[in-house]
Design a protein around this motif. Structure first.
Motif, PDB file in Angstrom:
ATOM      1  N   GLY A  95     -27.587  39.019  62.270  1.00 17.13           N
ATOM      2  CA  GLY A  95     -27.507  37.627  62.679  1.00 17.13           C
ATOM      3  C   GLY A  95     -27.933  36.663  61.596  1.00 17.13           C
ATOM      4  O   GLY A  95     -27.445  35.532  61.532  1.00 17.13           O
ATOM      5  N   VAL A  96     -28.848  37.101  60.726  1.00 17.31           N
ATOM      6  CA  VAL A  96     -29.301  36.265  59.618  1.00 17.31           C
ATOM      7  C   VAL A  96     -28.789  36.820  58.294  1.00 17.31           C
ATOM      8  O   VAL A  96     -29.309  36.502  57.225  1.00 17.31           O
ATOM      9  N   ARG A  97     -27.757  37.651  58.396  1.00 10.25           N
ATOM     10  CA  ARG A  97     -27.076  38.236  57.236  1.00 10.25           C
ATOM     11  C   ARG A  97     -28.031  39.018  56.335  1.00 10.25           C
ATOM     12  O   ARG A  97     -27.928  39.010  55.117  1.00 10.25           O
ATOM     13  N   ALA A  98     -28.971  39.698  56.979  1.00 12.62           N
ATOM     14  CA  ALA A  98     -29.921  40.537  56.262  1.00 12.62           C
ATOM     15  C   ALA A  98     -30.107  41.849  57.005  1.00 12.62           C
ATOM     16  O   ALA A  98     -31.185  42.442  56.986  1.00 12.62           O
ATOM     17  N   GLY A  99     -29.058  42.297  57.679  1.00 13.45           N
ATOM     18  CA  GLY A  99     -29.150  43.500  58.490  1.00 13.45           C
ATOM     19  C   GLY A  99     -28.607  44.721  57.780  1.00 13.45           C
ATOM     20  O   GLY A  99     -28.358  44.724  56.570  1.00 13.45           O
ATOM     21  N   ALA A 100     -28.429  45.766  58.548  1.00 13.14           N
ATOM     22  CA  ALA A 100     -27.798  46.995  58.062  1.00 13.14           C
ATOM     23  C   ALA A 100     -26.858  47.483  59.151  1.00 13.14           C
ATOM     24  O   ALA A 100     -27.194  47.441  60.334  1.00 13.14           O
ATOM     25  N   THR A 101     -25.675  47.918  58.744  1.00 10.31           N
ATOM     26  CA  THR A 101     -24.703  48.478  59.680  1.00 10.31           C
ATOM     27  C   THR A 101     -24.232  49.810  59.138  1.00 10.31           C
ATOM     28  O   THR A 101     -23.825  49.909  57.979  1.00 10.31           O
ATOM     29  N   VAL A 102     -24.312  50.814  59.979  1.00 10.73           N
ATOM     30  CA  VAL A 102     -23.924  52.166  59.582  1.00 10.73           C
ATOM     31  C   VAL A 102     -22.684  52.561  60.367  1.00 10.73           C
ATOM     32  O   VAL A 102     -22.623  52.387  61.588  1.00 10.73           O
ATOM     33  N   PHE A 103     -21.684  53.097  59.659  1.00  8.99           N
ATOM     34  CA  PHE A 103     -20.391  53.424  60.253  1.00  8.99           C
ATOM     35  C   PHE A 103     -20.127  54.917  60.225  1.00  8.99           C
ATOM     36  O   PHE A 103     -20.626  55.637  59.364  1.00  8.99           O
ATOM     37  N   SER A 104     -19.293  55.335  61.169  1.00  9.75           N
ATOM     38  CA  SER A 104     -18.743  56.683  61.166  1.00  9.75           C
ATOM     39  C   SER A 104     -17.302  56.604  61.636  1.00  9.75           C
ATOM     40  O   SER A 104     -17.011  55.970  62.665  1.00  9.75           O
ATOM     41  N   GLU A 162     -26.421  45.165  54.420  1.00  7.13           N
ATOM     42  CA  GLU A 162     -26.071  46.472  53.865  1.00  7.13           C
ATOM     43  C   GLU A 162     -25.087  47.200  54.776  1.00  7.13           C
ATOM     44  O   GLU A 162     -25.179  47.113  56.009  1.00  7.13           O
ATOM     45  N   THR A 163     -24.128  47.912  54.184  1.00  8.93           N
ATOM     46  CA  THR A 163     -23.218  48.766  54.954  1.00  8.93           C
ATOM     47  C   THR A 163     -23.288  50.187  54.397  1.00  8.93           C
ATOM     48  O   THR A 163     -23.313  50.386  53.185  1.00  8.93           O
ATOM     49  N   LEU A 164     -23.341  51.145  55.293  1.00 11.16           N
ATOM     50  CA  LEU A 164     -23.448  52.554  54.928  1.00 11.16           C
ATOM     51  C   LEU A 164     -22.529  53.369  55.828  1.00 11.16           C
ATOM     52  O   LEU A 164     -22.170  52.925  56.927  1.00 11.16           O
ATOM     53  N   THR A 165     -22.183  54.563  55.381  1.00 10.40           N
ATOM     54  CA  THR A 165     -21.368  55.478  56.179  1.00 10.40           C
ATOM     55  C   THR A 165     -22.065  56.828  56.254  1.00 10.40           C
ATOM     56  O   THR A 165     -22.538  57.339  55.234  1.00 10.40           O
ATOM     57  N   VAL A 166     -22.154  57.400  57.461  1.00 13.41           N
ATOM     58  CA  VAL A 166     -22.752  58.717  57.636  1.00 13.41           C
ATOM     59  C   VAL A 166     -21.890  59.533  58.588  1.00 13.41           C
ATOM     60  O   VAL A 166     -20.996  59.001  59.255  1.00 13.41           O
ATOM     61  N   ALA A 167     -22.163  60.816  58.643  1.00 11.18           N
ATOM     62  CA  ALA A 167     -21.499  61.674  59.616  1.00 11.18           C
ATOM     63  C   ALA A 167     -21.946  61.277  61.024  1.00 11.18           C
ATOM     64  O   ALA A 167     -23.103  60.878  61.237  1.00 11.18           O
ATOM     65  N   GLU A 168     -21.048  61.390  61.995  1.00  9.64           N
ATOM     66  CA  GLU A 168     -21.351  60.893  63.328  1.00  9.64           C
ATOM     67  C   GLU A 168     -22.544  61.581  63.977  1.00  9.64           C
ATOM     68  O   GLU A 168     -23.280  60.957  64.747  1.00  9.64           O
ATOM     69  N   GLU A 169     -22.781  62.836  63.661  1.00  9.21           N
ATOM     70  CA  GLU A 169     -23.897  63.525  64.295  1.00  9.21           C
ATOM     71  C   GLU A 169     -25.258  62.938  63.895  1.00  9.21           C
ATOM     72  O   GLU A 169     -26.275  63.246  64.515  1.00  9.21           O
ATOM     73  N   LEU A 223     -38.764  42.861  48.732  1.00  5.67           N
ATOM     74  CA  LEU A 223     -39.108  43.727  47.606  1.00  5.67           C
ATOM     75  C   LEU A 223     -38.369  45.060  47.682  1.00  5.67           C
ATOM     76  O   LEU A 223     -37.815  45.548  46.688  1.00  5.67           O
ATOM     77  N   LEU A 224     -38.352  45.659  48.878  1.00  9.19           N
ATOM     78  CA  LEU A 224     -37.710  46.963  49.037  1.00  9.19           C
ATOM     79  C   LEU A 224     -36.195  46.890  48.870  1.00  9.19           C
ATOM     80  O   LEU A 224     -35.554  47.909  48.606  1.00  9.19           O
ATOM     81  N   ALA A 225     -35.631  45.695  49.053  1.00  5.94           N
ATOM     82  CA  ALA A 225     -34.186  45.530  48.874  1.00  5.94           C
ATOM     83  C   ALA A 225     -33.779  45.596  47.407  1.00  5.94           C
ATOM     84  O   ALA A 225     -32.597  45.763  47.092  1.00  5.94           O
ATOM     85  N   GLN A 226     -34.747  45.463  46.508  1.00  4.61           N
ATOM     86  CA  GLN A 226     -34.441  45.576  45.086  1.00  4.61           C
ATOM     87  C   GLN A 226     -34.258  47.045  44.716  1.00  4.61           C
ATOM     88  O   GLN A 226     -35.057  47.897  45.104  1.00  4.61           O
ATOM     89  N   ASP A 227     -33.220  47.324  43.975  1.00  2.00           N
ATOM     90  CA  ASP A 227     -32.884  48.715  43.638  1.00  2.00           C
ATOM     91  C   ASP A 227     -34.031  49.439  42.936  1.00  2.00           C
ATOM     92  O   ASP A 227     -34.233  50.640  43.132  1.00  2.00           O
ATOM     93  N   ALA A 228     -34.770  48.732  42.097  1.00  2.46           N
ATOM     94  CA  ALA A 228     -35.797  49.391  41.300  1.00  2.46           C
ATOM     95  C   ALA A 228     -37.129  49.526  42.040  1.00  2.46           C
ATOM     96  O   ALA A 228     -38.071  50.123  41.518  1.00  2.46           O
ATOM     97  N   MET A 229     -37.214  48.977  43.239  1.00  2.00           N
ATOM     98  CA  MET A 229     -38.493  48.938  43.955  1.00  2.00           C
ATOM     99  C   MET A 229     -38.504  49.954  45.093  1.00  2.00           C
ATOM    100  O   MET A 229     -37.777  49.825  46.071  1.00  2.00           O
TER     101      MET A 229
END
Length: 271
Positions: free
Chosen positions: A126-135, A157-164, A215-221
């Motif tokens: 809703g504030v464009r700072a979420g995560a959505t995972v797809f299968s 963030e968008t990610l893809t994982v196996a449905e299980e 901070l955690l959203a930074q790749d190096a952190m």
């Protein structure tokens, strides 16, 4: 899909639909390309008033000409919702299921020929700072999945994982904001117990969560890097962390996620 912005139909207009609509409209998705239908009509009407989407009376009106149909109902309402959609969708459309504890095969069964994708977003979209995972489910090729991911990309963030793994995703990411908020409330309460007023304690706890996430959203952190940047040897942060470890906060988090996954798996077995 038609044009730069697809037409979306939301079947169910509860909390996660509101978050998605808020994020999409905030990211520039034209509100007139978003439609909603809800059981009583109240949820769709509320979103229409707040964000300008089109509220319709039935599933047929909602899905007609829609590129993506978002199924966002409670698990126990899913059979009725799928029955209402049966025969209304074609292979050129995508059914995006947000329903917890329902595998894509079960969602796809009453919808012959319709590609199905399952997604687990969290309210941060809703504030464009979420995560959505797809299968990807039945009849969903890579290009169809990519189009849905691109739709959600402006929301975080968008990610893809196996449905299980999606039941675990639901527990860690979908429930995650509530679990973190619970800790923030406890942290604020501890501050009040030490003499801070409630508002000051709440603001400090909220910004602790917000800044840590940034901070955690930074790749190096990494998590360890954040802890090391705060905790000096023999200092007050280290003393506080020792108490959390002694009180088995990590183990409590594991038990919380396990409880959520077991509940979802139990529903899955009955679906």
């Amino acid at each position: 899909m038609s044009g730069a912005h697809p037409t979306l139909a939301f079947i169910g207009c509860g909390r996660i639909t509101r978050a998605l609509v808020q994020g999409l409209v905030g990211a520039g998705h034209p509100a007139h390309l978003l439609r909603g239908v809800s059981r009583s009509g109240a949820g769709a009407l509320a979103l229409s008033r707040e964000f300008g989407i089109t509220a319709v009376d039935g599933s047929a009106d909602a899905v007609r000409g829609a590129d993506i149909v978002v199924l966002a109902v409670h698990p126990h309402q899913t059979p009725e919702a799928l029955a209402a959609l049966s025969g209304l969708l074609g292979p050129e459309q995508t059914l995006l299921s947000l329903v917890a504890s329902w595998r894509t095969e079960a969602v796809a069964a009453p919808l012959p020929g319709v590609p199905v994708v399952r997604a687990v977003p969290n309210v941060g979209v809703g504030v464009r700072a979420g995560a959505t995972v797809f299968s990807a489910g039945p009849r969903t090729d890579a290009s169809r999945l990519r189009a849905v991911e691109q739709l959600f990309a402006p929301l975080g963030e968008t990610l893809t994982v196996a449905e299980e793994l999606l039941e675990t995703v639901s527990a860690v990411s979908g429930a995650g904001p509530a679990l973190v908020a619970h800790f923030a409330r406890s942290l604020a309460g501890a501050g009040v117990a030490q003499g801070l007023d409630e508002r000051t304690a709440a603001v400090l706890a909220a910004h602790a969560v917000r800044s840590t996430g940034a901070l955690l959203a930074q790749d190096a952190m990494t998590v360890d890097a954040v802890i090391d940047s705060v905790a000096s040897p023999g200092g007050m942060t280290e003393a506080a962390l020792r108490v959390l470890d002694a009180d088995e906060v990590p183990a409590a988090a594991r038990r919380a996620v396990d409880a959520a996954v077991r509940l979802s798996m139990g529903r899955l077995a009955r679906a």
